[in-house]
Design a protein around this motif. Structure first.
Motif, short mmCIF file in Angstrom:
data_model
loop_
_atom_site.label_atom_id
_atom_site.label_comp_id
_atom_site.label_asym_id
_atom_site.label_seq_id
_atom_site.Cartn_x
_atom_site.Cartn_y
_atom_site.Cartn_z
N HIS A 184 0.87 -1.17 0.00
CA HIS A 184 0.00 0.00 0.00
C HIS A 184 0.91 1.22 0.00
CE1 HIS A 184 -3.58 2.37 1.86
NE2 HIS A 184 -3.50 2.51 0.55
N GLY A 185 1.11 1.79 -1.16
CA GLY A 185 2.01 2.92 -1.29
C GLY A 185 1.97 3.45 -2.70
N GLU A 186 3.00 4.19 -3.09
CA GLU A 186 3.02 4.83 -4.40
C GLU A 186 3.96 4.11 -5.36
OE1 GLU A 186 3.98 8.92 -3.66
OE2 GLU A 186 1.89 9.42 -3.24
N LEU A 187 3.50 3.95 -6.59
CA LEU A 187 4.29 3.34 -7.65
C LEU A 187 4.79 4.45 -8.55
CD1 LEU A 187 5.33 0.80 -9.09
CD2 LEU A 187 3.15 0.72 -10.33
N LEU A 188 6.12 4.57 -8.66
CA LEU A 188 6.74 5.65 -9.43
C LEU A 188 7.41 5.09 -10.67
CD1 LEU A 188 8.47 7.57 -6.49
CD2 LEU A 188 6.14 7.86 -7.35
N ASP A 189 7.21 5.76 -11.80
CA ASP A 189 7.93 5.44 -13.04
C ASP A 189 9.12 6.38 -13.09
OD1 ASP A 189 8.91 5.29 -15.65
OD2 ASP A 189 6.94 4.82 -16.49
N MET A 190 10.29 5.85 -12.77
CA MET A 190 11.47 6.71 -12.65
C MET A 190 11.99 7.17 -14.01
SD MET A 190 11.49 6.95 -9.50
CE MET A 190 12.95 7.97 -9.34
N ARG A 191 11.77 6.36 -15.04
CA ARG A 191 12.24 6.77 -16.37
C ARG A 191 11.46 7.98 -16.88
NH1 ARG A 191 11.51 1.64 -19.95
NH2 ARG A 191 9.52 1.77 -18.83
N LYS A 192 10.14 7.94 -16.69
CA LYS A 192 9.29 9.02 -17.20
C LYS A 192 8.97 10.06 -16.13
CE LYS A 192 7.09 5.98 -20.60
NZ LYS A 192 5.79 5.42 -21.08
N GLN A 193 9.52 9.84 -14.92
CA GLN A 193 9.29 10.78 -13.81
C GLN A 193 7.80 11.01 -13.58
OE1 GLN A 193 11.99 12.34 -11.79
NE2 GLN A 193 12.72 10.43 -12.70
N ARG A 194 7.07 9.90 -13.42
CA ARG A 194 5.63 9.97 -13.20
C ARG A 194 5.26 9.19 -11.94
NH1 ARG A 194 3.12 7.37 -18.29
NH2 ARG A 194 1.22 7.59 -17.04
N ASN A 195 4.31 9.74 -11.22
CA ASN A 195 3.74 9.03 -10.07
C ASN A 195 2.49 8.32 -10.55
OD1 ASN A 195 2.32 8.30 -7.70
ND2 ASN A 195 3.33 9.90 -6.54
N LEU A 196 2.61 7.03 -10.83
CA LEU A 196 1.51 6.28 -11.42
C LEU A 196 0.34 6.13 -10.46
CD1 LEU A 196 3.49 3.46 -13.28
CD2 LEU A 196 2.75 5.69 -14.14
N THR A 197 0.64 6.00 -9.17
CA THR A 197 -0.44 5.89 -8.18
C THR A 197 -1.22 7.19 -8.09
OG1 THR A 197 0.92 4.33 -6.92
CG2 THR A 197 -0.97 5.29 -5.80
N GLU A 198 -0.51 8.29 -8.09
CA GLU A 198 -1.18 9.59 -8.01
C GLU A 198 -2.07 9.82 -9.22
OE1 GLU A 198 0.91 13.60 -8.60
OE2 GLU A 198 0.81 13.41 -6.42
N GLU A 199 -1.58 9.46 -10.40
CA GLU A 199 -2.38 9.61 -11.61
C GLU A 199 -3.63 8.73 -11.57
OE1 GLU A 199 0.14 8.82 -14.94
OE2 GLU A 199 1.52 10.48 -14.49
#
Length: 245
Positions: free
Chosen positions: A79-94
């Motif tokens: 239970h947390g945030e999944l980050l796409d480090m290559r594209k610098q995106r917070n997938l969970t936030e989106e």
């Protein structure tokens, strides 16, 4: 050549069916295993959706508007945030932004009062508590924004006095002025006039907020359905209004 093409198509179709079968089996395993284990952890159930994430071997599990992550067998839960480090995106936030979006056209505007500035072409809905310090800060920022229609939902969630002040604003002859007097100029809103003023809109606003998980004030809902919580600067507000257009 024709038979060769048919052979490739058949192979691709077979591969697709196999992959689909594997995906269905993995989803079934996740639903079964987590469905049995979540109640033991005191977590809500049932599972509404299981989807594969961009990260190999990781699956998103949605329960209502809560997002979790698990492996292909439901043995582990994050239970947390999944980050796409290559594209610098917070997938969970989106993902949460999509889940919590509110259809602007379905807002119960009859339970709000309206403040129009300039041509009023841009629209936003605000949920605010009269005793919210951050709301007062945001209201002062709003004084710098023009050409906007503000649908103000009184949202008294900070205590009994918030309800009293909200009733006084709602029952004022000029709701917008009474609100601005208190939030911007610190002029105390006089008590509500003669009995008979219907304040059930405030109850409906709180019920709407519970339904859509509006847990803090101010909460801003833009014309495109996106929302944010917390006070933001006028420049950021202008940017959000432009994006919503």
């Amino acid at each position: 050549m024709t038979s060769s093409r048919h052979g490739w198509r058949a192979a691709l179709l077979t591969a697709g069916l196999l992959l689909g079968g594997i995906a269905a089996a993995q989803e079934a395993a996740i639903r079964k295993n987590l469905g049995e284990r979540l109640p033991q952890m005191g977590q809500p159930a049932p599972i509404d959706e299981v989807t594969r994430t961009p990260m190999p071997g990781l699956y998103e599990v949605r329960i209502g508007t809560e997002v979790y992550y698990t492996d292909a067998e439901g043995n582990y839960l994050l239970h947390g945030e999944l980050l796409d480090m290559r594209k610098q995106r917070n997938l969970t936030e989106e993902r949460m932004a999509r889940l919590l979006a509110i259809d602007f056209d379905r807002l119960p505007l009859k339970d709000a009062f309206t403040i129009v500035r300039g041509n009023g072409k841009r629209r936003v809905a605000l949920f605010q508590d009269p005793n919210c310090t951050y709301c007062k800060r945001f209201e002062r920022e709003l004084q710098r924004v023009d050409n906007v229609t503000i649908h103000m939902f009184l949202y008294p969630i900070l205590g009994p006095d918030s309800l009293v002040k909200s009733r006084n604003v709602w029952c004022a002859r000029d709701k917008g002025r009474a609100w601005q007097d208190w939030m911007v100029r610190d002029i105390v809103v006089p008590p509500a006039p003669a009995p008979g003023c219907d304040t059930t809109a405030l109850d409906r606003n709180r019920e709407f907020g519970r339904k859509y998980q509006i847990t803090g004030t101010p909460t801003l809902v833009f014309a495109d359905g996106k929302r944010i919580s917390g006070a933001i600067a006028a420049a950021d507000f202008e940017k959000r209004l432009a994006e919503a257009q």
